[in-house]
Design a protein around this motif. Structure first.
Motif, PDB file in Angstrom:
ATOM      1  N   ASN A   1       0.853  -1.207   0.000  1.00 46.41           N
ATOM      2  CA  ASN A   1       0.000   0.000   0.000  1.00 46.41           C
ATOM      3  C   ASN A   1       0.879   1.243   0.000  1.00 46.41           C
ATOM      4  N   PHE A   2       1.974   1.187  -0.737  1.00 48.17           N
ATOM      5  CA  PHE A   2       2.994   2.218  -0.637  1.00 48.17           C
ATOM      6  C   PHE A   2       2.467   3.590  -1.074  1.00 48.17           C
ATOM      7  N   GLY A   3       1.670   3.610  -2.138  1.00 50.91           N
ATOM      8  CA  GLY A   3       1.121   4.875  -2.600  1.00 50.91           C
ATOM      9  C   GLY A   3       0.228   5.525  -1.570  1.00 50.91           C
TER      10      GLY A   3
ATOM     11  N   VAL B   1      -2.600   8.147  13.256  1.00 45.76           N
ATOM     12  CA  VAL B   1      -4.033   7.842  13.336  1.00 45.76           C
ATOM     13  C   VAL B   1      -4.566   7.500  11.952  1.00 45.76           C
ATOM     14  N   GLY B   2      -4.156   8.274  10.948  1.00 41.55           N
ATOM     15  CA  GLY B   2      -4.602   8.007   9.592  1.00 41.55           C
ATOM     16  C   GLY B   2      -4.167   6.645   9.088  1.00 41.55           C
ATOM     17  N   TRP B   3      -2.932   6.258   9.392  1.00 37.79           N
ATOM     18  CA  TRP B   3      -2.436   4.953   8.930  1.00 37.79           C
ATOM     19  C   TRP B   3      -3.148   3.814   9.657  1.00 37.79           C
ATOM     20  N   HIS B   4      -3.298   3.914  10.973  1.00 29.96           N
ATOM     21  CA  HIS B   4      -4.022   2.874  11.714  1.00 29.96           C
ATOM     22  C   HIS B   4      -5.440   2.703  11.167  1.00 29.96           C
ATOM     23  N   ARG B   5      -6.107   3.816  10.922  1.00 32.20           N
ATOM     24  CA  ARG B   5      -7.493   3.763  10.463  1.00 32.20           C
ATOM     25  C   ARG B   5      -7.591   3.261   9.022  1.00 32.20           C
TER      26      ARG B   5
ATOM     27  N   LEU C   1      -9.663   0.105   9.232  1.00 27.68           N
ATOM     28  CA  LEU C   1     -11.024   0.496   8.851  1.00 27.68           C
ATOM     29  C   LEU C   1     -11.164   0.780   7.354  1.00 27.68           C
ATOM     30  N   GLU C   2     -10.045   0.685   6.625  1.00 29.41           N
ATOM     31  CA  GLU C   2     -10.026   1.024   5.201  1.00 29.41           C
ATOM     32  C   GLU C   2     -10.521   2.458   4.963  1.00 29.41           C
ATOM     33  N   GLU C   3     -10.100   3.357   5.833  1.00 32.38           N
ATOM     34  CA  GLU C   3     -10.466   4.770   5.703  1.00 32.38           C
ATOM     35  C   GLU C   3      -9.378   5.486   4.915  1.00 32.38           C
TER      36      GLU C   3
END
Length: 246
Positions: free
Chosen positions: A12-14, A77-81, A85-87
């Motif tokens: 998911n590098f991009g 937080v963005g990476w965890h989610r 959560l596929e957010e």
């Protein structure tokens, strides 16, 4: 576990770049620009009268620390989610969840205090032994201590992805949740640290202290952050949410 963490980042590098790259390096860039704007220089021949206001420098550094903490936790937080959560993010940054970011910062501070106390006490005990050991043995002991502290941080650190999801979790609950994979954790922690150290050494060897070397070193720093975040995310998914490794 190591294979899953690596695949999570590079598969998911991009998206990883869109969620975390700008927020990782933006504070450094802003702090550098502000620092230079004060007239600061590393030239030792500069006269005392040309020195920038020390109070201003202190405020800039303090502001840089605060901004860095916010942007780092926003990215984390963005990476965890994204993983759990596929957010997806908004353009070049994750979605802003102010409450979760503040909770993440608070738990990170709590984790830092606990780890500092453990490191302080253990280093006092270890320090007395190092003087009695041969040089090579001392180096191995110190390396083992650093690996052990990384292990402790990771085992206690599930409170961070929990904060990103808005879920309650105590440090004790994180420690108990990671107990079944406590030994397995040593493998990814050791391999990631070894790989980053070797690659960092190669960069230093190639660039020989050149300013251009800061670019690949910065990228390695960013990738190591992603790998460490992904390890905690993976642990939270498997040990708390009951997911299976792919």
């Amino acid at each position: 576990m190591l294979r899953h963490v690596v695949a999570q980042v590079f598969g998911n590098f991009g998206q990883a770049a869109r969620l975390t790259l700008l927020l990782t390096f933006l504070p450094m860039g802003l702090l550098l620009v502000l620092f230079l704007s004060t007239g600061a220089t590393l030239d030792p021949s500069m006269g005392q009268g040309d020195m920038p206001n020390p109070g201003m420098i202190f405020l800039l550094v303090l502001a840089g620390i605060v901004v860095s903490a916010i942007t780092y936790c926003w990215a984390a937080v963005g990476w965890h989610r994204f993983v759990l959560l596929e957010e997806y993010g908004n353009g070049l940054v994750p979605r802003w969840h102010g409450g979760f970011v503040l909770s993440y910062i608070g738990r990170a501070i709590l984790l830092g205090i606990v780890v500092f106390l453990i490191a302080f006490v253990s280093s006092l005990v270890l320090g007395g032994l190092l003087f009695a050991l041969p040089g090579v043995v001392s180096l191995l002991v110190v390396t083992g201590w650093v690996l052990g502290m990384s292990w402790v941080i990771t085992r206690l650190g599930l409170i961070l992805p929990a904060a990103a999801l808005g879920e309650p979790m105590s440090i004790g609950e994180s420690w108990r949740a990671t107990a079944p994979v406590a030994t397995d954790l040593l493998v990814p922690l050791f391999i990631i640290a070894l790989a980053m150290s070797v690659l960092g050494g190669l960069v230093n060897l190639v660039f020989q202290g050149s300013v251009l070397g800061f670019i690949p070193q910065g990228l390695l720093y960013w990738i190591q952050i992603l790998l460490n975040l992904s390890l905690m995310t993976t642990l939270y998914g498997t040990q708390v949410q009951g997911r299976t490794l792919n």
